[in-house]
Design a protein around this motif. Structure first.
Motif, PDB file in Angstrom:
ATOM      1  N   ASP A  46       0.840  -1.184   0.000  1.00  0.00           N
ATOM      2  CA  ASP A  46       0.000   0.000   0.000  1.00  0.00           C
ATOM      3  C   ASP A  46       0.882   1.243   0.000  1.00  0.00           C
ATOM      4  OD1 ASP A  46      -2.372  -1.462   0.104  1.00  0.00           O
ATOM      5  OD2 ASP A  46      -2.286  -1.602   2.295  1.00  0.00           O
ATOM      6  N   PRO A  47       0.331   2.400  -0.342  1.00  0.00           N
ATOM      7  CA  PRO A  47       1.122   3.630  -0.234  1.00  0.00           C
ATOM      8  C   PRO A  47       1.635   3.800   1.191  1.00  0.00           C
ATOM      9  CG  PRO A  47      -0.871   4.040  -1.465  1.00  0.00           C
ATOM     10  CD  PRO A  47      -1.004   2.645  -0.910  1.00  0.00           C
ATOM     11  N   PRO A  48       2.857   4.293   1.359  1.00  0.00           N
ATOM     12  CA  PRO A  48       3.406   4.457   2.709  1.00  0.00           C
ATOM     13  C   PRO A  48       2.618   5.488   3.511  1.00  0.00           C
ATOM     14  CG  PRO A  48       4.811   5.532   1.097  1.00  0.00           C
ATOM     15  CD  PRO A  48       3.789   4.762   0.320  1.00  0.00           C
ATOM     16  N   PHE A  49       2.615   5.309   4.835  1.00  0.00           N
ATOM     17  CA  PHE A  49       2.010   6.322   5.705  1.00  0.00           C
ATOM     18  C   PHE A  49       3.090   6.873   6.627  1.00  0.00           C
ATOM     19  CE2 PHE A  49       1.634   2.489   8.257  1.00  0.00           C
ATOM     20  CZ  PHE A  49       1.842   2.915   9.558  1.00  0.00           C
ATOM     21  N   PHE A  50       2.859   8.082   7.117  1.00  0.00           N
ATOM     22  CA  PHE A  50       3.900   8.812   7.835  1.00  0.00           C
ATOM     23  C   PHE A  50       3.390   9.349   9.169  1.00  0.00           C
ATOM     24  CE2 PHE A  50       4.590   9.214   3.281  1.00  0.00           C
ATOM     25  CZ  PHE A  50       5.922   8.831   3.141  1.00  0.00           C
ATOM     26  N   PHE A  51       4.317   9.463  10.110  1.00  0.00           N
ATOM     27  CA  PHE A  51       4.071  10.183  11.355  1.00  0.00           C
ATOM     28  C   PHE A  51       5.327  11.002  11.641  1.00  0.00           C
ATOM     29  CE2 PHE A  51       5.695   5.968  12.342  1.00  0.00           C
ATOM     30  CZ  PHE A  51       6.687   6.200  13.281  1.00  0.00           C
ATOM     31  N   SER A  52       5.324  11.769  12.697  1.00  0.00           N
ATOM     32  CA  SER A  52       6.461  12.668  12.922  1.00  0.00           C
ATOM     33  C   SER A  52       6.908  12.671  14.375  1.00  0.00           C
ATOM     34  CB  SER A  52       6.107  14.090  12.486  1.00  0.00           C
ATOM     35  OG  SER A  52       5.034  14.594  13.258  1.00  0.00           O
ATOM     36  N   LYS A  53       8.110  13.169  14.579  1.00  0.00           N
ATOM     37  CA  LYS A  53       8.681  13.420  15.898  1.00  0.00           C
ATOM     38  C   LYS A  53       9.177  14.869  15.913  1.00  0.00           C
ATOM     39  CE  LYS A  53      10.486   8.680  16.621  1.00  0.00           C
ATOM     40  NZ  LYS A  53      10.153   8.328  18.008  1.00  0.00           N
ATOM     41  N   PRO A  54       9.253  15.497  17.078  1.00  0.00           N
ATOM     42  CA  PRO A  54       9.778  16.861  17.130  1.00  0.00           C
ATOM     43  C   PRO A  54      11.292  16.870  16.902  1.00  0.00           C
ATOM     44  CG  PRO A  54       9.348  16.063  19.342  1.00  0.00           C
ATOM     45  CD  PRO A  54       8.813  15.023  18.404  1.00  0.00           C
ATOM     46  N   PRO A  55      11.827  17.929  16.311  1.00  0.00           N
ATOM     47  CA  PRO A  55      13.279  17.980  16.053  1.00  0.00           C
ATOM     48  C   PRO A  55      14.125  17.785  17.303  1.00  0.00           C
ATOM     49  CG  PRO A  55      12.151  19.739  14.880  1.00  0.00           C
ATOM     50  CD  PRO A  55      11.127  19.108  15.774  1.00  0.00           C
ATOM     51  N   ASP A  56      13.667  18.303  18.447  1.00  0.00           N
ATOM     52  CA  ASP A  56      14.493  18.196  19.644  1.00  0.00           C
ATOM     53  C   ASP A  56      14.404  16.830  20.317  1.00  0.00           C
ATOM     54  OD1 ASP A  56      11.994  18.363  20.790  1.00  0.00           O
ATOM     55  OD2 ASP A  56      12.412  20.169  21.972  1.00  0.00           O
ATOM     56  N   ALA A  57      13.755  15.855  19.651  1.00  0.00           N
ATOM     57  CA  ALA A  57      13.794  14.469  20.126  1.00  0.00           C
ATOM     58  C   ALA A  57      15.124  13.805  19.796  1.00  0.00           C
ATOM     59  CB  ALA A  57      12.653  13.664  19.511  1.00  0.00           C
ATOM     60  N   VAL A  58      15.935  14.446  18.948  1.00  0.00           N
ATOM     61  CA  VAL A  58      17.225  13.886  18.529  1.00  0.00           C
ATOM     62  C   VAL A  58      18.201  13.828  19.705  1.00  0.00           C
ATOM     63  CG1 VAL A  58      19.289  14.390  17.166  1.00  0.00           C
ATOM     64  CG2 VAL A  58      17.036  14.558  16.120  1.00  0.00           C
ATOM     65  N   VAL A  59      18.861  12.697  19.856  1.00  0.00           N
ATOM     66  CA  VAL A  59      19.951  12.553  20.816  1.00  0.00           C
ATOM     67  C   VAL A  59      21.114  11.853  20.132  1.00  0.00           C
ATOM     68  CG1 VAL A  59      18.537  12.567  22.904  1.00  0.00           C
ATOM     69  CG2 VAL A  59      18.949  10.422  21.727  1.00  0.00           C
ATOM     70  N   ALA A  60      22.318  12.181  20.562  1.00  0.00           N
ATOM     71  CA  ALA A  60      23.534  11.682  19.909  1.00  0.00           C
ATOM     72  C   ALA A  60      23.943  10.325  20.440  1.00  0.00           C
ATOM     73  CB  ALA A  60      24.662  12.684  20.112  1.00  0.00           C
ATOM     74  N   SER A  61      24.743   9.626  19.648  1.00  0.00           N
ATOM     75  CA  SER A  61      25.304   8.355  20.066  1.00  0.00           C
ATOM     76  C   SER A  61      26.170   8.552  21.302  1.00  0.00           C
ATOM     77  CB  SER A  61      26.146   7.758  18.936  1.00  0.00           C
ATOM     78  OG  SER A  61      26.605   6.469  19.271  1.00  0.00           O
ATOM     79  N   GLY A  62      26.108   7.570  22.199  1.00  0.00           N
ATOM     80  CA  GLY A  62      26.862   7.636  23.444  1.00  0.00           C
ATOM     81  C   GLY A  62      26.076   8.226  24.595  1.00  0.00           C
ATOM     82  N   SER A  63      24.852   8.681  24.317  1.00  0.00           N
ATOM     83  CA  SER A  63      24.049   9.330  25.360  1.00  0.00           C
ATOM     84  C   SER A  63      23.528   8.319  26.379  1.00  0.00           C
ATOM     85  CB  SER A  63      22.860  10.061  24.732  1.00  0.00           C
ATOM     86  OG  SER A  63      23.286  11.094  23.875  1.00  0.00           O
ATOM     87  N   ARG A  64      23.436   8.777  27.611  1.00  0.00           N
ATOM     88  CA  ARG A  64      22.735   8.042  28.675  1.00  0.00           C
ATOM     89  C   ARG A  64      21.401   8.744  28.890  1.00  0.00           C
ATOM     90  NH1 ARG A  64      25.769   4.449  31.774  1.00  0.00           N
ATOM     91  NH2 ARG A  64      27.963   4.347  31.180  1.00  0.00           N
ATOM     92  N   LEU A  65      20.328   8.060  28.590  1.00  0.00           N
ATOM     93  CA  LEU A  65      19.014   8.687  28.547  1.00  0.00           C
ATOM     94  C   LEU A  65      18.182   8.340  29.774  1.00  0.00           C
ATOM     95  CD1 LEU A  65      18.136   7.829  24.827  1.00  0.00           C
ATOM     96  CD2 LEU A  65      19.291   9.862  25.710  1.00  0.00           C
ATOM     97  N   PRO A  66      17.404   9.299  30.258  1.00  0.00           N
ATOM     98  CA  PRO A  66      16.456   8.966  31.320  1.00  0.00           C
ATOM     99  C   PRO A  66      15.369   8.060  30.759  1.00  0.00           C
ATOM    100  CG  PRO A  66      16.057  11.190  30.512  1.00  0.00           C
ATOM    101  CD  PRO A  66      17.318  10.718  29.848  1.00  0.00           C
TER     102      PRO A  66
END
Length: 223
Positions: A46-66
């Motif tokens: 079927d045609p692809p469907f899309f959703f989004s995330k906010p730009p500031d959801a980005v985190v870099a490799s090596g991060s320790r996340l809560p």
């Protein structure tokens, strides 16, 4: 009262001191047949469907996340991420690759319990997908991604997801072309291109390692 000061989220570019400014983040759902099946769907083309995330959801490799709040079922989804250096609307598939600045390994983190509740109630997925720190992404590699390359994710050294980019139902140029019919794409846009089967839960204290071929991986830990 002074106006608030904000910063633009950026991504590391492999082998460079430059930073890629992130404008928007789009994600493709169910783009691997085996993942579509494990989520209880029919993997038709079927045609692809899309959703989004906010730009500031980005985190870099090596991060320790809560560990994210409001969930008891956090899932990993390793994906190829495309970074656009140019944009356009209603782009043809044969023109789409010219828009690509680079590519990277990303993890689409999902509060699966919230997503399931939203689906059952016929509500949006926003809080299941677009929460804080929900888009870990490794360094960008310049150029166009290969059509074939192994993609995998391991948790504390144990492989959970393993497939090949060639398994994608919709290929990268088709994804870009389809998305550009819904919104005008622009430099700085990121596109998560879907995940293979094997998605599963993450517990506090676990390390995630995502890889695609020989490019820089993504490594993150949850506290």
């Amino acid at each position: 009262m002074k106006l608030p000061q904000t910063t633009i989220p950026t991504l590391c570019v492999a082998g460079s001191a430059d930073r890629f400014p992130v404008r928007r983040i789009y994600c493709v759902g169910l783009n691997y047949a085996n993942h579509a099946r494990e989520m209880g769907n029919d993997p038709k083309r079927d045609p692809p469907f899309f959703f989004s995330k906010p730009p500031d959801a980005v985190v870099a490799s090596g991060s320790r996340l809560p560990f994210p709040v409001k969930t008891a079922d956090l899932h990993h989804e390793v994906e190829l991420v495309i970074a656009l250096g140019a944009g356009g609307a209603s782009v043809r598939s044969d023109q789409a690759s010219a828009l690509i600045f680079g590519y990277a390994v990303g993890i689409d983190l999902t509060r699966r319990d919230l997503q399931a509740a939203a689906k059952k109630a016929g509500r949006p997925w926003d809080m299941a997908k677009g929460f804080d720190h929900s888009a870990p992404i490794g360094p960008l590699t310049l150029g166009i991604p290969p059509p074939e390359a192994p993609i995998s994710l391991s948790v504390d050294g144990q492989v959970r997801q393993s497939a090949d980019l060639s398994d994608m139902i919709w290929k990268v140029p088709e994804i870009i072309a389809s998305l550009s019919t819904f919104v005008a794409l622009a430099p700085g846009d990121l596109i998560f291109t879907g995940t293979p089967s094997g998605v599963g839960p993450i517990a506090p204290g676990q390390w995630l390692h995502g890889s695609i071929g020989s490019i820089a991986p993504i490594d993150v830990c949850f506290q």
